[in-house]
Motif scaffolding. Sequence first.
Motif, mmCIF file in Angstrom:
data_model
loop_
_atom_site.group_PDB
_atom_site.id
_atom_site.type_symbol
_atom_site.label_atom_id
_atom_site.label_comp_id
_atom_site.label_asym_id
_atom_site.label_seq_id
_atom_site.Cartn_x
_atom_site.Cartn_y
_atom_site.Cartn_z
ATOM 1 N N PHE A 6 90.496 24.792 -10.266
ATOM 2 C CA PHE A 6 90.463 25.649 -11.493
ATOM 3 C C PHE A 6 90.667 26.951 -11.405
ATOM 4 O O PHE A 6 89.837 27.503 -10.775
ATOM 5 C CB PHE A 6 89.580 25.005 -12.219
ATOM 6 C CG PHE A 6 89.425 25.703 -13.591
ATOM 7 C CD1 PHE A 6 90.468 25.535 -14.765
ATOM 8 C CD2 PHE A 6 88.341 26.736 -13.897
ATOM 9 C CE1 PHE A 6 90.152 25.986 -15.917
ATOM 10 C CE2 PHE A 6 88.520 27.355 -14.916
ATOM 11 C CZ PHE A 6 89.196 27.098 -15.936
ATOM 12 N N GLY A 7 91.503 27.446 -12.445
ATOM 13 C CA GLY A 7 91.613 29.049 -12.247
ATOM 14 C C GLY A 7 92.094 29.314 -13.517
ATOM 15 O O GLY A 7 93.080 28.424 -14.358
ATOM 16 N N LEU A 8 92.178 30.648 -13.906
ATOM 17 C CA LEU A 8 93.151 31.195 -14.705
ATOM 18 C C LEU A 8 94.615 31.176 -14.299
ATOM 19 O O LEU A 8 94.837 31.772 -13.353
ATOM 20 C CB LEU A 8 92.551 32.485 -15.401
ATOM 21 C CG LEU A 8 91.257 32.732 -15.990
ATOM 22 C CD1 LEU A 8 91.011 33.904 -16.685
ATOM 23 C CD2 LEU A 8 91.016 31.616 -17.005
ATOM 24 N N ALA A 9 95.457 31.275 -15.310
ATOM 25 C CA ALA A 9 96.868 31.304 -15.007
ATOM 26 C C ALA A 9 97.302 32.738 -14.833
ATOM 27 O O ALA A 9 96.673 33.477 -15.371
ATOM 28 C CB ALA A 9 97.877 30.558 -15.882
ATOM 29 N N GLY A 10 98.333 32.760 -13.994
ATOM 30 C CA GLY A 10 98.814 34.245 -13.806
ATOM 31 C C GLY A 10 98.278 34.929 -12.753
ATOM 32 O O GLY A 10 97.976 34.288 -11.634
ATOM 33 N N ALA A 11 98.069 36.285 -12.776
ATOM 34 C CA ALA A 11 97.697 36.951 -11.739
ATOM 35 C C ALA A 11 96.221 36.948 -11.226
ATOM 36 O O ALA A 11 95.935 36.902 -9.736
ATOM 37 C CB ALA A 11 97.813 38.554 -12.203
ATOM 38 N N ALA A 12 95.331 36.318 -11.996
ATOM 39 C CA ALA A 12 94.077 36.054 -11.514
ATOM 40 C C ALA A 12 93.999 35.120 -10.461
ATOM 41 O O ALA A 12 93.384 35.252 -9.588
ATOM 42 C CB ALA A 12 93.103 35.457 -12.812
ATOM 43 N N SER A 13 94.846 34.162 -10.517
ATOM 44 C CA SER A 13 94.932 32.970 -9.553
ATOM 45 C C SER A 13 95.869 33.234 -8.403
ATOM 46 O O SER A 13 95.648 32.854 -7.380
ATOM 47 C CB SER A 13 95.112 31.324 -10.154
ATOM 48 O OG SER A 13 96.622 31.453 -10.911
ATOM 49 N N GLN A 14 96.984 33.874 -8.867
ATOM 50 C CA GLN A 14 98.000 33.898 -7.908
ATOM 51 C C GLN A 14 98.019 35.157 -7.225
ATOM 52 O O GLN A 14 98.173 35.052 -5.785
ATOM 53 C CB GLN A 14 99.550 34.059 -8.710
ATOM 54 C CG GLN A 14 99.742 32.744 -9.416
ATOM 55 C CD GLN A 14 101.309 32.906 -10.157
ATOM 56 O OE1 GLN A 14 101.561 34.108 -10.337
ATOM 57 N NE2 GLN A 14 101.460 31.889 -10.803
ATOM 58 N N LEU A 15 97.534 36.142 -7.526
ATOM 59 C CA LEU A 15 97.375 37.465 -6.975
ATOM 60 C C LEU A 15 95.889 37.623 -6.360
ATOM 61 O O LEU A 15 95.741 37.981 -5.043
ATOM 62 C CB LEU A 15 97.681 38.525 -7.610
ATOM 63 C CG LEU A 15 97.527 40.298 -6.988
ATOM 64 C CD1 LEU A 15 98.294 40.203 -5.916
ATOM 65 C CD2 LEU A 15 97.923 41.306 -8.001
ATOM 66 N N LEU A 16 95.114 37.323 -6.937
ATOM 67 C CA LEU A 16 93.590 37.567 -6.560
ATOM 68 C C LEU A 16 93.024 36.161 -5.951
ATOM 69 O O LEU A 16 91.730 36.196 -5.193
ATOM 70 C CB LEU A 16 92.636 38.173 -7.693
ATOM 71 C CG LEU A 16 93.197 39.305 -8.407
ATOM 72 C CD1 LEU A 16 92.221 39.717 -9.607
ATOM 73 C CD2 LEU A 16 93.225 40.382 -7.608
ATOM 74 N N GLY A 17 93.606 35.110 -6.041
ATOM 75 C CA GLY A 17 93.026 33.799 -5.686
ATOM 76 C C GLY A 17 91.631 33.379 -6.318
ATOM 77 O O GLY A 17 91.168 32.866 -5.494
ATOM 78 N N ASP A 18 91.639 33.928 -7.497
ATOM 79 C CA ASP A 18 90.459 33.381 -8.215
ATOM 80 C C ASP A 18 90.643 32.141 -8.700
ATOM 81 O O ASP A 18 90.593 31.511 -9.920
ATOM 82 C CB ASP A 18 90.193 34.342 -9.347
ATOM 83 C CG ASP A 18 88.925 34.033 -10.292
ATOM 84 O OD1 ASP A 18 88.082 33.835 -9.444
ATOM 85 O OD2 ASP A 18 88.831 34.679 -11.270
#
Length: 988
Positions: free
Chosen positions: A878-890
Motif C-alpha cells: 500500500f502507498g500513495l499514488a504518484g511520486a510518493a510510491s514511484q519516485l520515493l518508494g514509500d
Amino acid sequence: MQTSADRQDRHQYPAHWEADVVLRDGGTARIRPITVDDADRLVSFYEQVSDESKYYRFFAPYPRLSAKDVHRFTHHDFVDRVGLAATVGGEFIATVRYDRIGADGMPASAPADEAEVAFLVQDAHQGRGVASALLEHIAAVARERGIRRFAAEVLPANNKMIKVFTDAGYTQKRSFEDGVVRLEFGLEPTDRSVAVQRAREQRAEGRSVRRLLAPGSVAVVGVGRAPGGVGRSILGNIRDAGYAGRLHAVNKAFPEDLKEVDGVPAYRSVRDIDGHVDLAVVAVPAELVPAVVAECGEHGVQGLVVLSAGYAESGPEGRERQRALVRAARAYGMRTIGPNAFGIINTAPDVRLNASLAPEMPRPGRIGLFAQSGAIGIALLSRLHRRGGGVTGVTGVSTFVSAGNRADVSGNDVLQYWYDDPETDVALMYLESIGNPRKFTRLARRTAAAKPLVVVQGTGTAPPGHTVRATRLPYATVSALLRQAGVIRVDTITELVDAGLLLARQPLPAGPRVAILGNSESLGVLTYDRCVAEGLRPARPVDLTTGATAEDFHRALAAALADDTNDAVVVTAIPAIGEASPGDAELAEALRSAAAAVPGKPVLVVHVELGGLAEALSAAASTAPRASDRDPATGTAPATGTAPGTHTAPGTHATPLTHTAPGTPGRAPVPPSREDARPGSRLSGAVSERPPGAVPNPPEGPRLIPAYPAAERAVRALSEAVGYARWRREAADPGKVPEYDDIDERAAARLIQGLLERGEGLTISAAETCELLGKYGIHVRRALPAPTPGAAAEAARALGYPVALKATAPHLRHRADLGGVRLDLADEEQLLRAYAELTELFGRPEELRPVVQSMAPRGVDTVVRAVIDPAAGAVLSFGLAGAASQLLGDMAHRLIPVTDREATSLVRSIRTAPLLFGWRGSTPVDTPALEELLLRVSRLVDDHPEVVAVTLEPVVVAPHGVSVLGATVRIAPPPVRDDLGPRTMPAY
C-alpha cells in the motif's frame, strides 16, 4: 526414471513428488514414487518386516509377496493408483499407497474423489515419524489428483497406525464394523493439521541440528601426520576445549601401526572405529570427500561438518560437486553443515565441543550465533569472547554455527533448534543471503515471540556457493517483512553485538521514554539528540556536573528508575578531575547497586575515555566463573582471550547485577541458567519437560549493565529493544482475518477456473476483472471505451455528468502529469473539446485508447497491490499514488493473510500517512473503508492461489468511502506445492 516397455502409466513419472524429509529423530529419508524397477527393493523390504507388522497390514498371516502382489504394488498409473516409498541408502524403509474407489468401495476413476490408503513401515524404523511424513506426502499427491478424502481400515490392536491418522489433524470420522476400525478423513488442510505439521517440522529439524551440536562421539577425517593443517588444528581445538565425548583421528595415509595422534586414537578409515560415530568433521580435498561420505554413511554416522572448499563457490563444476555431496549424505540419512564451513561450537558443560577453526573456546553464555561467513564468524566470536571488546561474565556464547555454503543445514534449521533450546536466550545471525524467505519469516515470527532474534542481512546479492530462490521483491521490502515478523534488523556486526548484549541480560523497556543522566552536559545533549533521531522520547538530560561523586550517580540513577515516567535510563560518564572524583570501580558499584534495587527497567552506560570504567563494569566479584563454567574434569575456569591474529574495535562491556525478579513487567523471557539445567540439579527435570516455546522463569544469576563507547551505539541498541518490546506486545494480540457476508468464494473459484481454461497464465480483461473483484465486494468504478467522439458522448450520457476522460495507453496510464486525463467535464461540449485536445496532443484515438468514467468524490489517491512472490509468498502493498510510491518508494508491505490489526498498521506505516489524517488542516479521509478494501484484497489472494497479481490504481480515499478507478488482475495455475504442502528439505 521409468523406462520399462510394459509400463501402463497414464502419466509420466512425477519427479516433483520426490522429496527429502527430516524424520522425528533428526535423521533424513527420501520419499519418491514406486516404479516398476523397484520390484527387488520391495521384496527385500518386505522380507525385513516382522510377521506382526505384516498381519496388521493384510489382516492375516502373509509371510511373503506373490509375483502378482509385486506387480500390483510396483505398477501405478500415478492418478488412480499411487505408491510412495521412504528410502535410506537407496533401500525401502516404508511404503504407502492409495487406490481410488467409488461410492461402492470398488476401484474407480475420476470424478470419484475418495481413495483407500495403507502403510507398511519396517520395524527397525517404526517410531521415527516415517508414517506421518508419508501421510503428508501421499495426501498432497491425492489432492493434486482430485482426491478429497481418504479411507483406511485398521485392526484395533494396531494402535501406532491409528495414532498416525488421528494425530494428523484432519477432519475425520471413525467407525467400527466387523472387527475393523474404519477411519475416513478429508484431505483439505485445516488449522489443526497445519499446526501439527509445523510442530513436527520444528521438532524434527531442531533434533537434526541437536545431533550435530551435541554428538556423543566425533571423528575428524583428514588429520595430518605432521603438526599444522586444517584437520590437525580441528583435532587440537576439540581436544583442548575439553570435549566430553569420544574423539577419533582419521587419515587413510596413517601408517598401519600408528595408534594415536596427539593422544587421540588414530584410524585409517571411519569403518575401523569400534562403536558408533555421531559426527564426522571432514577436512580433506574436495575430490576425496565422496569416498569419505560413503564410509561415514556405511558406518552409521549421523551428521557431517564439511570444511573442505572447492564447491559451488568455485564455479559450475564445484556447484555440481556440491549437489552430489548433499545427495550422497541424505541418501544415508545424514545432515551436512557446509561445505566450505568454518565449523561449530557448543559450550554446554556436558558437551564442550569446539569443532571449528577458532583456536580458543568462547566463554559459555546465553547467546546463540549463526554466521554463513567464516570471516564474519571469527570476528563475532572474538567480540563476544574477549573481555575488553565484547560481552563478558555470564553473557557469552551457547552455540555457534558457521554454515559456509549452507548446502543443507541453513539458518532456518538452526532457528528451529534455538526456538526451544533452554541454553539460548538471544539469537544473533549474520545472513549473507536468505534461501527461503517465506519459511524464514514464519520461523522468525515464532522464535521472536519467545526470544529476541537479531539479524544482519546481506545486500540481497547472494555470494558464490549460495542457492537462493529467485525473488521479485526489492531488498528493502524483504527487510520490511522481516521486521514485521519480529526480527531485529541491524546493519553491521557492531550493531549486532550491541543489540545482543542489551537483550541478553536487560529487561525489555515498557515504552520509549528515556531518562538521561551523567557528568557531562554535552554528552547528555548528544545522547538526547540521538534518542530523538531514533524515535525515542527522551526527558531533559540531568547534568550531575563533572564534580559528581559515585554517590551522586547512585542517587540520580535510583531516582530515575523509580520515576514512573521513565521506561529506560542511559547513564553518561566522562573522566572527572579532582580529588572527589569517583574511581572506576567505585562508580561501577554505585550504578550496579542502584539498578539492582529497581530491576524492571533497562540501564545502559555511555562511557568516553574511561577504559577503567569499562573494565570495572566487567570485573566485579560476580564475574568469577560459575560452577557451570568450570571444566568438569579439572575444576578450572575455561581460558579466555582474543583469538590470535584477530582484532576488534573497542566494543561493549557489561557489569553483573542481581537477577530480575520473576514476573517483572517488560522482562524478556530467559531460560534457566546453565547450572540449574545440568543433570541432577533441582531444575533439570523441569527443563527437560518444558514444552517448546513455553516462557521459562528468569535465571538465578547476575544481570549485566552494558556499556558503550559512543552514545549513538547505546541509543541505537535501546531503540531496537523498544521496537522489539512493542512488537512482542502487539504480537500477543495479532487481530483476526474478518469474514464478510457478501464474499462469494465459490463463484469466484468457478470464474477463475473458466478463465484458466483459456491459457496457462493471463491478465484478464477489464470486464472480467470487475466481475472477479465484485465477488469479493470490491467495486471498480465503471469506465466505458470511447474510440470516437460520438462514442465518448454516448458513454457520458449513459454514466451521467460530470465525467472524466482518460487515455489508457500504457505510456499514458496513471500519468496525469503528462496531461492524459481531463476531469470534471460537466457537459457534452466540454467533453468533445477535451477529446479534441487529447487527440491533438497525443495522436489518434486507437493509440490513446480513451475511456469515459464517472467522477469520483475528491480525496487522496492511493495504490493497492498484491503479488505472489516465488520466494516470499503472498505480499500486500500500500502507498500513495504518484511520486510518493514511484519516485520515493514509500510503500508499506504485509504478508497475506492480513489481519484487521495489520491492515490498520499498514495504512499508518508509510511516511506520507499524515496526508490521510488531516495534515495541515485538510479533511481526514475514510481510513476504515480503506482498511476494509485492503482486507478484501488479502482475502481474494489468500483464498485463490491462482490470483498471482492484483493492482488497484488509483484508489481514491474520500472523507466518506473509497473509489477504485482502475484495476488489473493476473491469474495463473496454482503451484503444485505451496506453504501448506508436506514437509520437504530444499531440493538438490
